[in-house]
Write an enzyme that holds these catalytic residues in place. Structure first.
Site, mmCIF file in Angstrom:
data_model
loop_
_atom_site.group_PDB
_atom_site.id
_atom_site.type_symbol
_atom_site.label_atom_id
_atom_site.label_comp_id
_atom_site.label_asym_id
_atom_site.label_seq_id
_atom_site.Cartn_x
_atom_site.Cartn_y
_atom_site.Cartn_z
ATOM 1 C CE1 TYR A 41 -2.379 3.205 2.656
ATOM 2 C CE2 TYR A 41 -3.679 2.569 0.750
ATOM 3 C CZ TYR A 41 -3.439 3.441 1.804
ATOM 4 O OH TYR A 41 -4.243 4.551 1.985
ATOM 5 C CG ASP A 98 5.825 3.448 0.681
ATOM 6 O OD1 ASP A 98 4.616 3.288 0.380
ATOM 7 O OD2 ASP A 98 6.186 4.101 1.673
ATOM 8 C CE LYS A 148 2.442 4.458 8.087
ATOM 9 N NZ LYS A 148 1.064 4.397 8.581
HETATM 10 P P1 KE4 Z 1 -0.585 8.283 4.726
HETATM 11 O O1 KE4 Z 1 -1.125 9.004 3.522
HETATM 12 O O2 KE4 Z 1 -1.665 7.482 5.434
HETATM 13 O O3 KE4 Z 1 0.201 9.175 5.688
HETATM 14 O O4 KE4 Z 1 0.515 7.231 4.213
HETATM 15 C C1 KE4 Z 1 0.151 6.301 3.227
HETATM 16 C C2 KE4 Z 1 1.085 5.118 3.303
HETATM 17 C C3 KE4 Z 1 2.083 4.988 2.371
HETATM 18 N N1 KE4 Z 1 2.966 3.960 2.414
HETATM 19 C C4 KE4 Z 1 2.875 3.018 3.390
HETATM 20 C C5 KE4 Z 1 3.861 1.891 3.409
HETATM 21 C C6 KE4 Z 1 1.859 3.098 4.369
HETATM 22 O O5 KE4 Z 1 1.771 2.137 5.325
HETATM 23 C C7 KE4 Z 1 0.945 4.167 4.334
HETATM 24 C C8 KE4 Z 1 -0.196 4.299 5.335
HETATM 25 N N2 KE4 Z 1 -0.362 3.194 6.218
HETATM 26 C C9 KE4 Z 1 -1.699 2.992 6.727
HETATM 27 C C10 KE4 Z 1 -1.660 1.752 7.608
HETATM 28 N N3 KE4 Z 1 -1.389 0.592 6.882
HETATM 29 C C11 KE4 Z 1 -2.209 4.170 7.461
HETATM 30 C C12 KE4 Z 1 -3.439 3.909 8.307
HETATM 31 C C13 KE4 Z 1 -4.699 4.395 7.641
HETATM 32 O O6 KE4 Z 1 -4.829 4.277 6.402
HETATM 33 O O7 KE4 Z 1 -5.556 4.884 8.388
#
Ligand code: KE4
Length: 429
Positions: free
Chosen positions: A144, A239, A267
Site C-alpha cells: 500500500y 516506500d 509517520k
Molecule cells: P498516509 O497518507 O496514510 O500518511 O501514508 C500512506 C502510506 C504509504 N505507504 C505506506 C507503506 C503506508 O503504510 C501508508 C499508510 N499506512 C496505513 C496503515 N497501513 C495508514 C493507516 C490508515 O490508512 O488509516
C-alpha cells in the site's frame, strides 16, 4: 468493559462522517464491533473516552516509536506553537530537517517535505516519470502506498494485461499505467518488465511490507531489484513511510544494505504530526518544481510546528541508536512467545517479525506474499483481536496490518502482552 461513550460518539459520527471515521481501517469493519474513541495516551498506553486503558500495539499506525506524549516532542511543539502555527514561507527548521534526513537516510541527496505518506508516494512516482520520460509504474500486490489513483490498482487478470481499478473513481486510463506483480517474485517481475520494455519509469515497493500484515523480503530479493533497475534504467523507489526510522535510523535501506534511487517517508518523521517526505538522487529531485518541470506543491509542507515535532523525534532516534537493538530484542521475545502460546492452544500460527514490527497469521503456511497472507483464518484473527481488546491490548483492527512495539514497552509490559495473547489464543474456537 464499559464502552458506552464510544458507542454514542460513533452513532453521532456516522451521521456526519463517511463510515463515522476519517480513515477506513479505523472503523473496525474487519473485526466487528464499534471503534473505540481514544481520549489520551501516555507511554505504551491508550485511554478511551470511557476511561478504559489499553496497551497500544499500533502506535498511531507507526509514528509513536518512542511511545505517546514523549517529553522532548511535546516540549518542542509547545515551544514552536507560540511563534505561530504556520508561515507559508521557508523557515530555518525546514533546512535543519532536510540536513538531518540527508545525514540519516542513505539514498537521500535532496528531499522535499509534504504532508502525508500518500503525497510523498504520489510525488515520487511523478518525479520518476518526469526523470525517465516513461509512463508505467510497477507495484507489488498487497503493498500500500497511500490512496493516490495510481496505487489503487489490482493486478490485471493476465501477466501482460493492464491493471484494473481497485476503487470506484479510479479510471482505466490510470490503471493502464500501473503493473502489479507478486511480492518476492523476481520471475514475475522480470517477465512483466520484458513485456513492457523501456516503458517502466519506476518500481515502488515496501522493502518490508506492513500492509499485508508484516511480510519480509526473501534473501536477496531487494538486491535483485536493485540489479534489475540498474540494468533496465528503472527508478527504484523504497516506500519507507512505515519502515523509515522504524527498522533503523536509516530505515530498511540501511538495515538491508540496498540503496534505492528514491524513497518516501512519513509517520515517524512527523513525531505524530502530519508530515511526509520524498527524496533521493539529486539528479532525479532536480526535476521537481520550481527547479525542474515536475510540479508538486503544498500549503502546509514543512510546517514549522510539524518540523519541530519531527526534528525532536529524529534527533532523539539519531542520538540513541541503542533503541533499535532494544526494540528488536523485546519484539522478538514477544513474537516468539506469542507463537508458542498459539501452538500450546493447538493453533496453526505464523509470526513474521523484524525490528519492532510483527504480525500474527492464523495459517499453517509461511507468509511471504499477499496470496499466502490471505490463507490466514480471518475468523480466528477477529476472535483474537476482540479478546485481546477486552483484555486491554489494542491491536490493529485488521489482519493485513503490522503491529508496532514502542520504546515504552518494557519487560513487564511485554510479559503482560504475552500472557494475554496466550489467553486469547486459548479462547479461539
Ligand atoms: P498516509 O497518507 O496514510 O500518511 O501514508 C500512506 C502510506 C504509504 N505507504 C505506506 C507503506 C503506508 O503504510 C501508508 C499508510 N499506512 C496505513 C496503515 N497501513 C495508514 C493507516 C490508515 O490508512 O488509516
Amino acid at each position: 468493559m464499559n464502552r458506552n461513550t464510544s458507542k454514542i460518539l460513533f452513532e453521532k459520527a456516522q451521521n456526519i462522517i463517511p463510515g463515522g471515521v476519517n480513515s477506513p481501517v479505523r472503523a473496525f469493519r474487519a473485526v466487528g464491533g464499534n471503534p473505540i474513541f481514544m481520549k489520551s495516551a501516555k507511554g505504551a498506553f491508550l485511554k478511551d473516552v470511557d476511561g478504559n486503558s489499553y496497551i497500544d500495539l499500533i502506535g498511531s499506525w507507526g509514528p509513536m516509536i518512542l511511545g505517546h506524549a514523549h517529553t522532548e516532542i511535546e516540549e518542542a511543539i509547545l515551544k514552536a506553537v507560540i511563534d505561530s502555527t504556520s508561515f507559508g514561507t521557508p523557515s530555518a527548521r525546514e533546512v535543519e530537517m532536510a540536513e538531518l534526513i540527508v545525514s540519516m537516510v542513505p539514498c537521500v541527496e535532496k528531499v522535499r517535505m509534504v504532508n502525508s505518506g500518500t503525497e510523498a508516494c504520489m510525488a515520487a512516482i511523478r518525479a520518476a516519470r518526469g526523470f525517465t520520460g516513461r509512463n508505467k509504474i510497477i507495484k507489488f500486490e498487497g503493498c500500500y502506498h497511500g490512496h493516490g489513483d495510481s496505487f489503487l490498482i489490482a493486478a490485471g487478470s493476465g501477466m501482460a494485461t493492464f491493471g484494473e481499478p481497485d476503487s470506484m473513481g479510479v479510471t482505466q486510463g490510470v490503471a493502464n499505467d500501473t503493473l502489479t506483480v507478486s511480492y518476492n517474485n523476481i520471475t514475475e517481475l522480470k517477465n512483466i518488465i520484458n513485456l513492457n520494455k523501456n516503458q517502466v519509469a519506476c518500481i515502488i515497493i515496501e522493502p518490508v511490507v506492513g500492509n499485508m500484515g508484516c511480510v519480509l523480503p526473501q534473501k536477496g530479493f531487494l538486491n535483485e531489484l536493485r540489479l534489475i533497475c540498474d540494468k533496465e534504467n528503472i527508478v527504484l523507489i523504497f516506500d519507507e513511510v512505515m519502515t523509515g526510522f522504524r527498522l533503523s535510523k536509516g530505515g530498511a535501506q540501511e538495515l538491508f544494505g540496498v540503496t534505492p534511487d528514491m524513497c518516501t517517508m512519513g509517520k515517524i518523521i512527523g513525531g505524530g504530526l502530519p508530515v511526509g517526505a520524498y527524496g533521493g538522487k539529486a539528479e532525479i529531485m532536480n526535476c521537481v518544481s520550481p527547479l525542474g518541470k515536475v510540479y508538486q506543491a503544498g500549503t502546509l509542507s514543512g510546517n514549522p510546528v510539524a518540523m519541530a515535532a519531527g526534528l525532536a523525534m529524529l534527533n532523539h532516534l539519531n542520538t540513541h541508536p541503542e533503541i533499535y537493538v532494544n526494540l528488536e530484542n523485546i519484539t522478538n521475545k514477544i513474537a516468539t512467545q506469542i507463537k508458542l502460546g498459539g501452538q500450546k492452544a493447538g493453533l496453526d500460527v505464523q509470526i513474521n517479525q523484524i525490528g519492532s514490527m510483527y504480525s500474527v497469521f492464523f495459517t499453517d503456511k509461511p507468509v511471504y506474499d499477499f496470496n499466502s497472507a490471505k490463507t490466514s483464518n480471518l475468523t480466528y484473527f477477529s476472535q483474537y483481536f476482540n479478546t485481546m481488546l477486552d483484555l486491554g491490548v489494542y491491536l490493529a483492527p485488521s489482519q493485513f496490518e503490522s503491529l508496532f512495539i514502542s520504546n515504552c514497552v518494557n519487560e513487564e509490559i511485554a510479559n503482560e502482552i504475552i500472557e494475554k495473547s496466550s489467553l486469547a489464543m486459548q479462547s479461539i474456537k
